[in-house]
Design an enzyme around this catalytic site. Structure first.
Site, PDB file in Angstrom:
ATOM      1  N   ARG A  92       0.860  -1.184   0.000  1.00 21.91           N
ATOM      2  CA  ARG A  92       0.000   0.000   0.000  1.00 21.91           C
ATOM      3  C   ARG A  92       0.892   1.228   0.000  1.00 21.91           C
ATOM      4  NH1 ARG A  92      -5.125  -0.564   3.086  1.00 21.91           N
ATOM      5  NH2 ARG A  92      -6.449   0.942   2.043  1.00 21.91           N
ATOM      6  N   GLY A 130       2.389 -12.160   1.388  1.00 21.57           N
ATOM      7  CA  GLY A 130       2.198 -10.806   0.858  1.00 21.57           C
ATOM      8  C   GLY A 130       0.827 -10.260   1.209  1.00 21.57           C
ATOM      9  N   ASP A 159       1.843 -12.919  13.922  1.00 17.72           N
ATOM     10  CA  ASP A 159       0.984 -12.374  14.982  1.00 17.72           C
ATOM     11  C   ASP A 159       0.953 -13.326  16.180  1.00 17.72           C
ATOM     12  OD1 ASP A 159       0.089 -10.275  13.093  1.00 17.72           O
ATOM     13  OD2 ASP A 159      -0.810 -11.983  12.076  1.00 17.72           O
ATOM     14  N   HIS A 187      -5.252 -11.002   9.113  1.00 18.96           N
ATOM     15  CA  HIS A 187      -3.920 -10.466   9.417  1.00 18.96           C
ATOM     16  C   HIS A 187      -3.943  -8.964   9.133  1.00 18.96           C
ATOM     17  CE1 HIS A 187       0.299  -9.660   9.627  1.00 18.96           C
ATOM     18  NE2 HIS A 187       0.277  -9.193   8.403  1.00 18.96           N
TER      19      HIS A 187
HETATM   20  P1  NAI Z   1       9.873  -6.064  -0.490  1.00 22.92           P
HETATM   21  O1  NAI Z   1       9.267  -4.903  -1.196  1.00 22.92           O
HETATM   22  O2  NAI Z   1      11.211  -5.936   0.123  1.00 22.92           O
HETATM   23  O3  NAI Z   1       9.945  -7.283  -1.515  1.00 22.92           O
HETATM   24  C1  NAI Z   1       8.884  -7.657  -2.341  1.00 22.92           C
HETATM   25  C2  NAI Z   1       9.483  -8.329  -3.567  1.00 22.92           C
HETATM   26  O4  NAI Z   1       8.412  -8.865  -4.326  1.00 22.92           O
HETATM   27  C3  NAI Z   1      10.268  -7.374  -4.473  1.00 22.92           C
HETATM   28  O5  NAI Z   1      11.541  -7.916  -4.734  1.00 22.92           O
HETATM   29  C4  NAI Z   1       9.413  -7.339  -5.745  1.00 22.92           C
HETATM   30  O6  NAI Z   1      10.203  -7.203  -6.916  1.00 22.92           O
HETATM   31  C5  NAI Z   1       8.730  -8.682  -5.670  1.00 22.92           C
HETATM   32  N1  NAI Z   1       7.498  -8.797  -6.470  1.00 22.92           N
HETATM   33  C6  NAI Z   1       6.545  -7.857  -6.672  1.00 22.92           C
HETATM   34  N2  NAI Z   1       5.600  -8.334  -7.485  1.00 22.92           N
HETATM   35  C7  NAI Z   1       5.934  -9.588  -7.792  1.00 22.92           C
HETATM   36  C8  NAI Z   1       5.350 -10.593  -8.612  1.00 22.92           C
HETATM   37  N3  NAI Z   1       4.229 -10.360  -9.288  1.00 22.92           N
HETATM   38  N4  NAI Z   1       5.979 -11.786  -8.697  1.00 22.92           N
HETATM   39  C9  NAI Z   1       7.126 -12.022  -8.042  1.00 22.92           C
HETATM   40  N5  NAI Z   1       7.737 -11.096  -7.271  1.00 22.92           N
HETATM   41  C10 NAI Z   1       7.147  -9.909  -7.130  1.00 22.92           C
HETATM   42  O7  NAI Z   1       8.772  -6.529   0.551  1.00 22.92           O
HETATM   43  P2  NAI Z   1       8.971  -7.462   1.836  1.00 22.92           P
HETATM   44  O8  NAI Z   1       9.360  -6.643   2.994  1.00 22.92           O
HETATM   45  O9  NAI Z   1       9.797  -8.630   1.468  1.00 22.92           O
HETATM   46  O10 NAI Z   1       7.456  -7.904   2.108  1.00 22.92           O
HETATM   47  C11 NAI Z   1       6.745  -8.705   1.189  1.00 22.92           C
HETATM   48  C12 NAI Z   1       5.270  -8.750   1.564  1.00 22.92           C
HETATM   49  O11 NAI Z   1       5.083  -9.403   2.805  1.00 22.92           O
HETATM   50  C13 NAI Z   1       4.596  -7.398   1.701  1.00 22.92           C
HETATM   51  O12 NAI Z   1       3.319  -7.472   1.067  1.00 22.92           O
HETATM   52  C14 NAI Z   1       4.413  -7.256   3.188  1.00 22.92           C
HETATM   53  O13 NAI Z   1       3.302  -6.420   3.490  1.00 22.92           O
HETATM   54  C15 NAI Z   1       4.134  -8.681   3.566  1.00 22.92           C
HETATM   55  N6  NAI Z   1       4.308  -8.992   4.990  1.00 22.92           N
HETATM   56  C16 NAI Z   1       3.416  -9.878   5.566  1.00 22.92           C
HETATM   57  C17 NAI Z   1       3.512 -10.232   6.880  1.00 22.92           C
HETATM   58  C18 NAI Z   1       2.518 -11.172   7.494  1.00 22.92           C
HETATM   59  O14 NAI Z   1       2.595 -11.376   8.719  1.00 22.92           O
HETATM   60  N7  NAI Z   1       1.590 -11.817   6.774  1.00 22.92           N
HETATM   61  C19 NAI Z   1       4.579  -9.687   7.731  1.00 22.92           C
HETATM   62  C20 NAI Z   1       5.490  -8.819   7.047  1.00 22.92           C
HETATM   63  C21 NAI Z   1       5.339  -8.482   5.728  1.00 22.92           C
END
Ligand code: NAI
Length: 328
Positions: A92, A130, A159, A187
């Site tokens: 977001r 994600g 969580d 979540h």
């Molecule tokens: P980040 O931005 O560092 O990495 C995301 C990666 O995904 C980037 O390398 C990007 O190029 C890639 N990406 C984007 N679209 C893609 C696609 N269509 N196919 C393949 N790769 C793609 O983000 P980070 O910190 O690694 O977080 C990833 C996700 O995890 C975020 O949505 C975040 O909100 C979520 N998250 C969920 C948690 C949970 O408890 N469920 C906890 C922490 C983060």
């Protein structure tokens, strides 16, 4: 020797990916005797960084890591996948409405769901990390009609782990003394961490704490808003703890919960506890032989009921929104 398990990680070049891949390759995802093949799925701009991470994985000479494939083609990325960790998502950004967020993520999770449907192994297990994780899981699941619906799960284990840690600190117990904690719902900030059935060294946690004000005004908001607190402190969102939770989620799903304990997973509801069937909501679950079951028969008091209902209501609204967008 065992045949390697194919593990696909999307968003492999991101910060969670970087914290996650080395632990998968060192045997923490599935177990210390299970060899793995890694498939890294990225968007074109992420491929080079993913190659760099793959070089480092090579440099670890992990005995369990058989091969690494890097691709921006989902059909290749999910080919033969036994486990898929869907981490890459559209975050977001400022001023983004919920509808925009859901449709941007629909553009990612719908084609990935279809690619899983068409290419993954029959025993595929999917964890969506994600965000918005529960609804992204719903979108992927809807695009994969040939995969049993229960294979699509969303991560609430971070969580769950956060709640255990907060409860341990409050009671002075060791984290290993805390059992049967539950995260209910989405979540998101509406999630409900429930200690009414939890145990601290065998004693009921809510009775031990005996402080509803602490529960309502400190514990629940601290757990629910921990992600924002991490961003505030670290200047970046939770990464290593999120990767650790993803490892825990899959490890527990595959290897089982301990006797006398359970965990929390976002899973398709079967209607238990008044959660409408089909919503991907967090529940208390036990796992065994690669399957999970919702813990049945828990008494839900008024305090809990209100909070579970509010989070489930939010999930229903997200589902309705993605339905309207034609994503499910
Ligand atoms: P980040 O931005 O560092 O990495 C995301 C990666 O995904 C980037 O390398 C990007 O190029 C890639 N990406 C984007 N679209 C893609 C696609 N269509 N196919 C393949 N790769 C793609 O983000 P980070 O910190 O690694 O977080 C990833 C996700 O995890 C975020 O949505 C975040 O909100 C979520 N998250 C969920 C948690 C949970 O408890 N469920 C906890 C922490 C983060």
């Amino acid at each position: 020797t065992r045949t390697p398990v194919n593990v696909t990680v999307t968003g492999a070049a991101g910060q969670i990916g970087y914290a996650l891949l080395f632990r998968i390759a060192s045997g923490h995802l599935l177990g210390p005797d299970v060899p793995v093949n890694l498939r890294l799925l990225e968007i074109p701009q992420g491929l080079k960084a993913a190659e760099g991470t793959a070089m480092e994985l090579d440099d670890c000479a992990f005995p369990l890591l058989r091969n690494i494939e890097i691709t921006d083609d989902a059909n290749v990325g999910f080919a033969g996948a036994n486990v898929a960790l869907l981490v890459g998502a559209r975050p977001r950004t400022k001023g983004m409405e919920r509808g925009d967020l859901l449709s941007a993520n629909g553009g990612i999770f719908k084609p990935q769901g279809k690619a899983i449907n068409d290419n993954a192994a029959d025993d595929i297990k999917v964890l969506v990390v994600g965000n918005p994780a529960n609804t992204n899981a719903l979108i992927a699941q809807a695009a994969a009609p040939d995969v049993p619906a229960e294979r699509f799960t969303a991560m609430t284990r971070l969580d769950h782990n956060r709640a255990i840690s907060q409860l341990a600190a409050k009671t002075g117990a060791a984290v290993s003394d805390i059992k049967k904690l539950t995260i209910w719902g989405n979540h998101s900030a509406t999630q409900y961490p429930d200690i009414f059935h939890a145990e601290v060294a065998g004693k009921n946690a809510a009775e031990l704490v005996n402080d509803e004000a602490w529960l309502a005004d400190t514990f629940i908001p601290t757990v629910a808003k921990r992600g924002a607190a991490i961003i505030e402190a670290r200047g970046a969102s939770s990464a290593a703890s999120a990767a650790n939770a993803a490892i825990d989620h899959v490890y527990t799903w595959v290897n089982g919960t301990a006797p006398g304990d359970w965990t929390s997973m976002g899973i398709p509801s079967d209607g238990s506890y008044g959660v409408p069937e089909g919503l991907i909501s967090s529940f208390p679950v036990t796992t065994k032989d690669g399957k999970y079951e919702i813990v049945q028969g828990l008494d839900i008091n008024e305090f809990s009921r209100t909070r579970i209902d509010a989070s489930v209501q939010e999930l229903a609204e997200e589902r309705d929104a993605v339905r309207e967008l034609g994503l499910i």
